[in-house]
Design a protein around this motif. Structure first.
Motif, PDB file in Angstrom:
ATOM      1  N   GLU A 121       0.825  -1.209   0.000  1.00 37.40           N
ATOM      2  CA  GLU A 121       0.000   0.000   0.000  1.00 37.40           C
ATOM      3  C   GLU A 121       0.859   1.259   0.000  1.00 37.40           C
ATOM      4  N   GLY A 122       1.945   1.257   0.800  1.00 37.34           N
ATOM      5  CA  GLY A 122       2.809   2.436   0.864  1.00 37.34           C
ATOM      6  C   GLY A 122       3.498   2.721  -0.450  1.00 37.34           C
ATOM      7  N   ARG A 145      -5.317  -1.802  -6.523  1.00 35.81           N
ATOM      8  CA  ARG A 145      -4.017  -2.485  -6.644  1.00 35.81           C
ATOM      9  C   ARG A 145      -3.829  -3.526  -5.547  1.00 35.81           C
ATOM     10  N   ILE A 146      -4.171  -3.171  -4.337  1.00 34.67           N
ATOM     11  CA  ILE A 146      -4.038  -4.127  -3.240  1.00 34.67           C
ATOM     12  C   ILE A 146      -4.967  -5.312  -3.458  1.00 34.67           C
ATOM     13  N   GLY A 147      -6.147  -5.042  -4.019  1.00 36.11           N
ATOM     14  CA  GLY A 147      -7.102  -6.112  -4.291  1.00 36.11           C
ATOM     15  C   GLY A 147      -6.580  -7.115  -5.300  1.00 36.11           C
ATOM     16  N   ARG A 148      -5.721  -6.681  -6.215  1.00 33.24           N
ATOM     17  CA  ARG A 148      -5.174  -7.583  -7.236  1.00 33.24           C
ATOM     18  C   ARG A 148      -4.313  -8.679  -6.624  1.00 33.24           C
ATOM     19  N   GLU A 176      11.583   5.621   3.943  1.00 30.84           N
ATOM     20  CA  GLU A 176      12.433   4.447   4.084  1.00 30.84           C
ATOM     21  C   GLU A 176      11.699   3.270   4.710  1.00 30.84           C
ATOM     22  N   GLY A 177      10.778   3.551   5.637  1.00 33.91           N
ATOM     23  CA  GLY A 177      10.011   2.481   6.253  1.00 33.91           C
ATOM     24  C   GLY A 177       9.136   1.754   5.249  1.00 33.91           C
ATOM     25  N   GLU A 178       8.498   2.513   4.353  1.00 34.73           N
ATOM     26  CA  GLU A 178       7.650   1.905   3.324  1.00 34.73           C
ATOM     27  C   GLU A 178       8.490   1.130   2.311  1.00 34.73           C
ATOM     28  N   TRP A 179       9.693   1.632   2.046  1.00 33.08           N
ATOM     29  CA  TRP A 179      10.585   0.924   1.119  1.00 33.08           C
ATOM     30  C   TRP A 179      11.023  -0.413   1.725  1.00 33.08           C
TER      31      TRP A 179
END
Length: 278
Positions: A121-122, A145-148, A176-179
């Motif tokens: 999601e991030g 996108r998350i649903g895919r 950086e956390g999301e990465w």
């Protein structure tokens, strides 16, 4: 300035006009879809999908129909107009998404970003925001996108292979956390039995997909289709000769890529190098 007068009730949209002409010519000929398939040597269901506008088929099919209906060049010309209609980008993408949901296997090459099917999601939020999407539309696209991911995470998921150009994994998010979360998710995917993850190193040099994100699907009838895209447009490819040409380019990329085990180690090494949140 007066508006241009429409002289017929036929569609002015190229894809629909192509489908209309196919229906009109078959009715004029007085044959069923099954009879048409038997006489031309293609599965009759393909002609049904073409007449509904679900697919354009290939130029070879359009040319064969031209000859059968004794309409030399007309259907091929309409096919070319429909295939080249840039306003159909969203429609082609919707068509691709429908095919993706029923594919029995998928394979993919990413040249610049992590594909939507594999995004956290991030990651999706930052990439879509960079593209100028915001507000309710941003939230809608993130949810889609998350649903895919259900395609790969649900019961009896299809085999899936993805190859990342090294540049994809060398382009971090601002957060950086999301990465780290995205890299962690890719590492977890590589552990699944139905998923194969590979990395194409920069040292592999130039190849046939150097500027192309490419998706390949194998459908239930055994037919492969491809979808290529860049930052501004995409194209659904169902013509057999073009799909085969892209597949050969993909095979070269796969041969140059790191093995799945080496690729997993590469992702884990990047994860170790990424700073943790304080």
């Amino acid at each position: 300035m007066s508006q241009r007068r429409v002289v017929t009730s036929r569609s002015q949209e190229p894809r629909q006009r192509f489908a209309e002409e196919l229906r009109r010519l078959r009715a004029q000929k007085g044959v069923s879809l099954r009879q048409l398939g038997e006489r031309l040597g293609w599965d009759w269901s393909l002609f049904g999908k073409m007449e509904k506008g679900d697919t354009l088929g290939s130029p070879e099919v359009a040319q064969a129909l031209d000859q059968y209906y004794e309409a030399p060049g007309m259907l091929l010309a309409l096919w070319e107009l429909a295939a080249g209609d840039h306003t159909q980008f969203r429609e082609r993408y919707r068509r691709y998404m429908a095919l993706e949901a029923e594919a029995v296997s998928l394979w993919h090459f990413a040249v610049s970003v992590v594909p939507g099917l594999l995004q956290t999601e991030g990651y999706a939020r930052e990439v879509l925001t960079a593209g100028g999407i915001k507000g309710a539309e941003l939230e809608r696209q993130i949810k889609a996108r998350i649903g895919r991911r259900e395609l790969l995470e649900g019961a009896d998921p299809p085999p899936f292979r993805t190859i990342f150009a090294e540049a994809v994994l060398r382009t971090p998010l601002e957060n950086e956390g999301e990465w780290r979360a995205q890299l962690t998710y890719l590492g977890e995917l590589a552990e699944r039995e139905n998923v194969t993850v590979q990395v194409l190193p920069q040292r592999a040099g130039v190849h046939g997909l150097v500027a192309t994100d490419a998706w390949f699907l194998r459908l239930k009838d055994g037919r492969p289709v491809a979808y290529t895209e860049n930052a501004h447009s995409g194209e659904l490819i169902e013509e057999s000769t073009r799909v085969e040409r892209l597949q050969r380019a993909y095979d070269v990329v796969r041969d140059k890529a790191m093995s799945p085990a080496e690729s997993q180690k590469f992702i884990l090494r990047l994860l170790e190098e990424t700073p943790c949140d304080p």
